[in-house]
Enzyme design. Structure first.
Site, mmCIF file in Angstrom:
data_model
loop_
_atom_site.group_PDB
_atom_site.id
_atom_site.type_symbol
_atom_site.label_atom_id
_atom_site.label_comp_id
_atom_site.label_asym_id
_atom_site.label_seq_id
_atom_site.Cartn_x
_atom_site.Cartn_y
_atom_site.Cartn_z
ATOM 1 N N ASP A 1 -11.692 -18.074 8.699
ATOM 2 C CA ASP A 1 -10.400 -17.557 8.257
ATOM 3 C C ASP A 1 -9.512 -17.381 9.494
ATOM 4 O OD1 ASP A 1 -8.203 -16.088 7.487
ATOM 5 O OD2 ASP A 1 -9.333 -14.595 6.347
ATOM 6 N N TYR B 1 0.831 -1.207 0.000
ATOM 7 C CA TYR B 1 0.000 0.000 0.000
ATOM 8 C C TYR B 1 0.867 1.259 0.000
ATOM 9 C CZ TYR B 1 -3.850 -3.136 0.905
ATOM 10 O OH TYR B 1 -4.767 -4.140 0.792
ATOM 11 N N LYS C 1 -0.039 -17.402 7.433
ATOM 12 C CA LYS C 1 0.842 -16.582 8.263
ATOM 13 C C LYS C 1 1.778 -17.372 9.190
ATOM 14 C CE LYS C 1 -1.112 -12.101 7.715
ATOM 15 N NZ LYS C 1 -2.474 -11.702 7.394
ATOM 16 N N TYR D 1 -11.072 -8.684 7.149
ATOM 17 C CA TYR D 1 -10.038 -8.624 6.113
ATOM 18 C C TYR D 1 -9.709 -10.055 5.710
ATOM 19 C CZ TYR D 1 -5.640 -8.090 3.690
ATOM 20 O OH TYR D 1 -4.643 -8.150 2.738
HETATM 21 C C1 LIG Z 1 -3.119 -11.714 6.095
HETATM 22 C C2 LIG Z 1 -4.490 -12.267 6.025
HETATM 23 C C3 LIG Z 1 -5.007 -12.793 4.837
HETATM 24 C C4 LIG Z 1 -4.222 -12.779 3.537
HETATM 25 O O1 LIG Z 1 -3.065 -13.532 3.597
HETATM 26 P P1 LIG Z 1 -1.858 -13.225 2.553
HETATM 27 O O2 LIG Z 1 -0.869 -14.301 2.842
HETATM 28 O O3 LIG Z 1 -1.377 -11.849 2.876
HETATM 29 O O4 LIG Z 1 -2.440 -13.333 1.190
HETATM 30 C C5 LIG Z 1 -6.274 -13.326 4.860
HETATM 31 N N1 LIG Z 1 -7.013 -13.320 5.997
HETATM 32 C C6 LIG Z 1 -6.555 -12.837 7.158
HETATM 33 C C7 LIG Z 1 -7.411 -12.896 8.381
HETATM 34 C C8 LIG Z 1 -5.282 -12.275 7.209
HETATM 35 O O5 LIG Z 1 -4.836 -11.755 8.369
#
Ligand SMILES: *Cc1c(COP(=O)(O)O)cnc(C)c1O
Length: 433
Positions: free
Chosen positions: A251, A22, A280, A150
């Site tokens: 997620d 960004y 992550k 997100y």
């Molecule tokens: C960081 C994140 C994503 C995206 O993961 P990337 O490896 O950056 O594509 C999706 N969902 C959540 C909750 C995240 O924190």
């Protein structure tokens, strides 16, 4: 080989040519050149040592330069770094499957090893859509999602982000409209109010015949606002999804692997999602890897349908180096008392950040597990605050009105105190201006 760059030359080339997340190419933020990172310390080219408060966005849960992970990578690199996953398999991927099956709910039996978090969400969406096509309910193709969430930066995941944010305005012609549900109104530590489920209940009641899935970040909404909500919401959401035949996608890319005090945030409510996304911290912050897990019901329906296949397969799927790092990171986590470490970090964050709640510029301080958030009344100016934080000897990267800490689980009490004192000092100095 070209001669090596001086630090100034490096920074100039970076400024002129490299996009950062960004970022602007004409008015770029200051960036700091890293020469090494070890444990909880990031060292800059000028020799300054910063205590890391970010774990490189949730990922480096064991700190940096972890010998167990390095060793696993070295061993794998001496065998092979990558082979295609089409028609071939390898021990690192299968070993990772074995570990993930052991750690996650028994219902989740089938694993897609994606190359990044965003892609694992795309795969989850495809699984949900393909499932309803396969069971001959193709009208169920819409998605419900919590506001303030997100889920990534690709087009499908961007469409799941809060519609109030800038990406929706820019790209609205290309984004699928979804059913946005207000974020759960009962915060984590408050008494559960069953009214908090009403917006979700109404949406599912009205739209279940066209809804494929509900996607949410369990308990902690991360990059969308660092908001912690009541686990009872998840239990109610699970019940409603069952009742209305809507798949639940969790997620856990940010929350997975202990960050919230439970191994997975769904464990706060003892629920099993139909589809689970991990990323992550999966590799301990070393390489990009993510996983999408689902049930036998969903996987077999997709596989029995005429196409007979899940329609995804990236080039670097199941990368052996990333899988080896993940195996070493998971083993390390499981061999350590991470739960008590996170509990202690939680208490120290609470104590250390408490002085912030006295400041007029601060709206709220909230802590959960190894996440500490200071929410300001107004957005902070990164150009002003970032150098002040670095001057305190700490690496903290605020966004919007949020100044937050999520240290690695190996941080010492002393280092954590320097982090929280640094944050308190910087916020106080801004407030007194
Ligand atoms: C960081 C994140 C994503 C995206 O993961 P990337 O490896 O950056 O594509 C999706 N969902 C959540 C909750 C995240 O924190």
């Amino acid at each position: 080989m070209p001669p090596s760059l001086t630090t100034n030359e490096l920074l100039e080339l970076d400024r002129n040519h490299l996009w950062h997340p960004y970022s602007s190419m004409l008015h770029p933020d200051t960036v700091y050149p890293v020469s090494s990172a070890d444990g909880h310390t990031i060292t800059l080219e000028g020799g300054e040592r910063l205590i890391d408060g970010m774990s490189s966005w949730w990922s480096a849960i064991h700190g940096y330069n972890v010998s167990e992970i390095n060793r696993a990578l070295e061993e794998q690199i001496s065998q092979f770094s990558h082979v295609m996953f089409g028609g071939l398999t390898h021990r690192p991927a299968v070993e990772l499957a074995r570990r993930l099956l052991e750690l996650t709910p028994p219902l989740l039996q089938h694993i897609f090893l994606a190359d990044s978090g965003s892609i694992s969400i795309e795969v989850a969406l495809k699984m949900a859509l393909q499932y309803w096509i396969a069971v001959e309910q193709p009208a169920k193709r819409e998605i419900a999602v919590l506001q303030g969430g997100y889920h990534g930066d690709t087009f499908a995941t961007m469409a799941l982000a809060d519609p109030e944010n800038g990406m929706h305005t820019l790209f609205h012609h290309h984004l699928t409209p979804h059913h946005f549900i207000p974020r759960p109104a009962t915060p984590f530590n408050h008494e559960w109010d069953d009214e908090a489920i009403t917006p979700l209940q109404n949406t599912l009641e009205q739209h279940h015949t066209t809804l494929a899935a509900l996607i949410l970040e369990p308990v902690v909404q991360g990059a969308g606002g660092m908001y912690f909500y009541h686990p009872q919401y998840l239990q109610r959401a699970r019940q409603l999804c069952d009742q209305y035949q809507v798949l639940l996608i969790a997620d856990e890319i940010a929350t997975g692997f202990g960050r919230t005090g439970e191994l997975f945030a769904c464990d706060h409510a003892s629920i099993t999602p139909d589809i689970l996304c991990l990323g992550k911290a999966l590799t301990g912050g070393t390489l990009s890897l993510a996983a999408t897990m689902t049930s036998h019901t969903i996987a077999s329906a997709i596989s029995e349908y005429k196409t007979g296949t899940l329609m995804h397969g990236p080039t670097f799927m199941g990368n052996p180096l990333a899988c080896s790092a993940a195996n070493a990171s998971i083993d390390l986590l499981c061999s350590r008392p991470w739960q008590s470490a996170v509990k202690q970090i939680e208490q120290e964050l609470q104590q250390g950040l408490a002085p912030c709640s006295e400041l007029n510029s601060v709206k709220e301080v909230r802590v959960l597990g190894a996440i500490g958030v200071v929410e300001m009344h107004k957005a902070v100016d990164l150009r002003v605050i970032q150098p002040l934080l670095v001057k305190q000897g700490i690496w903290v990267r605020p966004f919007g009105s949020l100044i937050y800490l999520m240290p690695s689980y190996v941080i010492t009490t002393e280092a954590l105190q320097r982090l929280t004192r640094g944050v308190v000092a910087v916020i106080s100095s801004l407030a007194s201006e």
